[in-house]
Design an enzyme around this catalytic site. Structure first.
Site, PDB file in Angstrom:
ATOM      1  N   HIS A 143      13.533  -4.927  -0.968  1.00  0.00           N
ATOM      2  CA  HIS A 143      13.478  -4.362  -2.330  1.00  0.00           C
ATOM      3  C   HIS A 143      14.792  -3.635  -2.614  1.00  0.00           C
ATOM      4  O   HIS A 143      15.373  -3.021  -1.714  1.00  0.00           O
ATOM      5  CB  HIS A 143      12.293  -3.392  -2.423  1.00  0.00           C
ATOM      6  CG  HIS A 143      12.015  -2.950  -3.822  1.00  0.00           C
ATOM      7  ND1 HIS A 143      12.760  -1.984  -4.447  1.00  0.00           N
ATOM      8  CD2 HIS A 143      11.088  -3.363  -4.727  1.00  0.00           C
ATOM      9  CE1 HIS A 143      12.297  -1.812  -5.687  1.00  0.00           C
ATOM     10  NE2 HIS A 143      11.281  -2.644  -5.869  1.00  0.00           N
TER      11      HIS A 143
ATOM     12  N   GLU B  44      15.453  -0.916  -3.951  1.00  0.00           N
ATOM     13  CA  GLU B  44      15.472   0.517  -3.605  1.00  0.00           C
ATOM     14  C   GLU B  44      15.702   0.706  -2.112  1.00  0.00           C
ATOM     15  O   GLU B  44      16.332   1.674  -1.690  1.00  0.00           O
ATOM     16  CB  GLU B  44      14.152   1.177  -4.060  1.00  0.00           C
ATOM     17  CG  GLU B  44      14.118   1.341  -5.567  1.00  0.00           C
ATOM     18  CD  GLU B  44      12.727   1.395  -6.172  1.00  0.00           C
ATOM     19  OE1 GLU B  44      11.746   1.562  -5.427  1.00  0.00           O
ATOM     20  OE2 GLU B  44      12.631   1.252  -7.404  1.00  0.00           O
TER      21      GLU B  44
ATOM     22  N   SER C 238      10.461  -4.105 -14.804  1.00  0.00           N
ATOM     23  CA  SER C 238       9.969  -3.621 -16.099  1.00  0.00           C
ATOM     24  C   SER C 238       8.941  -4.544 -16.747  1.00  0.00           C
ATOM     25  O   SER C 238       8.921  -4.698 -17.970  1.00  0.00           O
ATOM     26  CB  SER C 238      11.150  -3.349 -17.046  1.00  0.00           C
ATOM     27  OG  SER C 238      11.962  -2.317 -16.530  1.00  0.00           O
TER      28      SER C 238
ATOM     29  N   LYS D 153       5.213   1.956  -4.636  1.00  0.00           N
ATOM     30  CA  LYS D 153       6.316   2.790  -4.141  1.00  0.00           C
ATOM     31  C   LYS D 153       5.733   4.067  -3.500  1.00  0.00           C
ATOM     32  O   LYS D 153       4.723   3.982  -2.815  1.00  0.00           O
ATOM     33  CB  LYS D 153       7.288   3.105  -5.278  1.00  0.00           C
ATOM     34  CG  LYS D 153       7.671   1.835  -6.060  1.00  0.00           C
ATOM     35  CD  LYS D 153       8.782   2.034  -7.018  1.00  0.00           C
ATOM     36  CE  LYS D 153       8.999   0.752  -7.809  1.00  0.00           C
ATOM     37  NZ  LYS D 153      10.213   0.736  -8.573  1.00  0.00           N
TER      38      LYS D 153
ATOM     39  N   GLU E 106      14.228  -9.979  -8.551  1.00  0.00           N
ATOM     40  CA  GLU E 106      14.147  -8.630  -9.088  1.00  0.00           C
ATOM     41  C   GLU E 106      15.548  -8.156  -9.491  1.00  0.00           C
ATOM     42  O   GLU E 106      16.256  -7.534  -8.675  1.00  0.00           O
ATOM     43  CB  GLU E 106      13.579  -7.688  -8.030  1.00  0.00           C
ATOM     44  CG  GLU E 106      12.137  -7.981  -7.659  1.00  0.00           C
ATOM     45  CD  GLU E 106      11.323  -6.699  -7.639  1.00  0.00           C
ATOM     46  OE1 GLU E 106      10.281  -6.665  -8.283  1.00  0.00           O
ATOM     47  OE2 GLU E 106      11.755  -5.731  -6.999  1.00  0.00           O
TER      48      GLU E 106
ATOM     49  N   ASN F   9       3.388  -2.839  -6.754  1.00  0.00           N
ATOM     50  CA  ASN F   9       4.222  -2.090  -5.814  1.00  0.00           C
ATOM     51  C   ASN F   9       4.165  -0.622  -6.218  1.00  0.00           C
ATOM     52  O   ASN F   9       4.824  -0.223  -7.173  1.00  0.00           O
ATOM     53  CB  ASN F   9       5.663  -2.608  -5.850  1.00  0.00           C
ATOM     54  CG  ASN F   9       6.580  -1.770  -4.976  1.00  0.00           C
ATOM     55  OD1 ASN F   9       6.121  -1.045  -4.093  1.00  0.00           O
ATOM     56  ND2 ASN F   9       7.882  -1.866  -5.205  1.00  0.00           N
TER      57      ASN F   9
ATOM     58  N   GLY G 273      12.670  -0.460 -13.098  1.00  0.00           N
ATOM     59  CA  GLY G 273      12.454   0.934 -13.503  1.00  0.00           C
ATOM     60  C   GLY G 273      13.285   1.368 -14.694  1.00  0.00           C
ATOM     61  O   GLY G 273      13.404   2.561 -14.961  1.00  0.00           O
TER      62      GLY G 273
HETATM   63  C1  PEP Z   1       9.695  -2.895  -8.552  1.00  0.00           C
HETATM   64  O1  PEP Z   1       9.867  -1.787  -8.066  1.00  0.00           O
HETATM   65  O2  PEP Z   1       9.598  -3.875  -7.820  1.00  0.00           O
HETATM   66  C2  PEP Z   1       9.605  -3.000  -9.996  1.00  0.00           C
HETATM   67  C3  PEP Z   1       9.603  -4.190 -10.486  1.00  0.00           C
HETATM   68  O3  PEP Z   1       9.536  -1.829 -10.690  1.00  0.00           O
HETATM   69  P1  PEP Z   1       9.294  -1.691 -12.266  1.00  0.00           P
HETATM   70  O4  PEP Z   1       8.175  -2.619 -12.639  1.00  0.00           O
HETATM   71  O5  PEP Z   1       8.960  -0.262 -12.479  1.00  0.00           O
HETATM   72  O6  PEP Z   1      10.568  -2.085 -12.942  1.00  0.00           O
END
Ligand code: PEP
Length: 250
Positions: free
Chosen positions: A95, A97, A213, A6, A167, A4, A173
């Site tokens: 998601h 975000e 992460s 973003k 998630e 992803n 993040g």
């Molecule tokens: C995500 O945005 O779906 C995500 C898992 O981000 P990150 O791996 O940076 O935590």
């Protein structure tokens, strides 16, 4: 294994990235899905087409979002048929975000899941609790609600075309990955939610990804868990060396 990206990477950077991970993707026994920003979709779809020919599993493309209508006066939005036309087979929905910064709700997630299915896209539906909700022991209540709202009233056959991504908001993040035990326990619970609504066969065949992460250092421990069927990766998917390492682990 999903990247992803973003709001990162131009088309040129995206195509260069695909060339660099193509050997790892071709050798992998897993599906690798790239979710670029909308303007890079067509370029990534074209780059991926060549790579996919060398692997039974190969590379595929996902949108990061879609609108619930197929077309209309919705400035700045992109619909399911447009994503399919650009070469997507998948779309990420709900998601955190999107929920946090753009007003996505369980209701809009539900409408988008239906829109994705209508456009013959596989929805990758994200659910997850905040740190405060986990601290208050509300994780299961929150996840059950998000799950039931997202797939409300859906036929089992349609549900079988969906992918779920756990998630946890506190892990996205932040560098604070869920332990394999937490990921497994929570994803087992989500499979249980699926069984309650859609029966055991549909729940057993459901793909549940973990996201939050994930890095080359921790991906193996997560993927070893029986209910962790793959990973949705943000930051660590931006670097081709790091993403290729995670594909190999998968
Ligand atoms: C995500 O945005 O779906 C995500 C898992 O981000 P990150 O791996 O940076 O935590």
């Amino acid at each position: 294994m999903i990247a992803n990206w973003k709001m990162h990477k131009t088309s040129r950077e995206a195509v260069d990235f695909i060339a660099r991970i193509a050997p790892a993707a071709a050798a992998a026994r897993c599906l690798v899905i790239i979710a670029p920003a909308f303007p890079s979709l067509a370029a990534v779809a074209a780059a991926v087409q060549g790579s996919a020919e060398t692997s039974a599993h190969g590379l595929a493309v996902a949108g990061q979002n879609l609108h619930w209508e197929a077309e209309g006066a919705f400035t700045g939005e992109v619909s399911g048929p447009m994503l399919a036309d650009a070469g997507c087979g998948y779309v990420i929905i709900g998601h955190s975000e999107r929920r946090q910064y753009f007003g996505e709700t369980d209701e809009t997630v539900h409408r988008k899941v239906r829109a994705a299915l209508a456009a013959k896209l596989t929805p990758i539906v994200c659910v997850g609790e905040t740190q405060a909700q986990r601290d208050e022991n509300e994780t299961e209540i929150v996840l059950r609600y998000q799950f039931e709202r997202a797939f409300w009233g859906m036929e089992e056959a349609d549900f079988r075309s969906c992918v779920l991504a756990y998630e946890p908001v506190w892990a996205i993040g932040t560098g604070k990955v869920a332990t394999p035990d937490i990921a497994e326990g929570t994803q087992r619970f989500l499979r249980h939610c699926a069984r309650n609504v859609f029966g055991s066969e549909a729940s057993e065949s459901l793909t549940i990804l973990y996201g939050g992460s994930v890095t080359p250092a921790n991906v193996r421990g997560l993927l070893e868990q029986p209910d962790v069927d793959g990973a949705l990766v943000g930051s660590a998917s931006l670097d081709p060396t790091s993403f290729a390492a995670m594909i190999r682990a998968c």
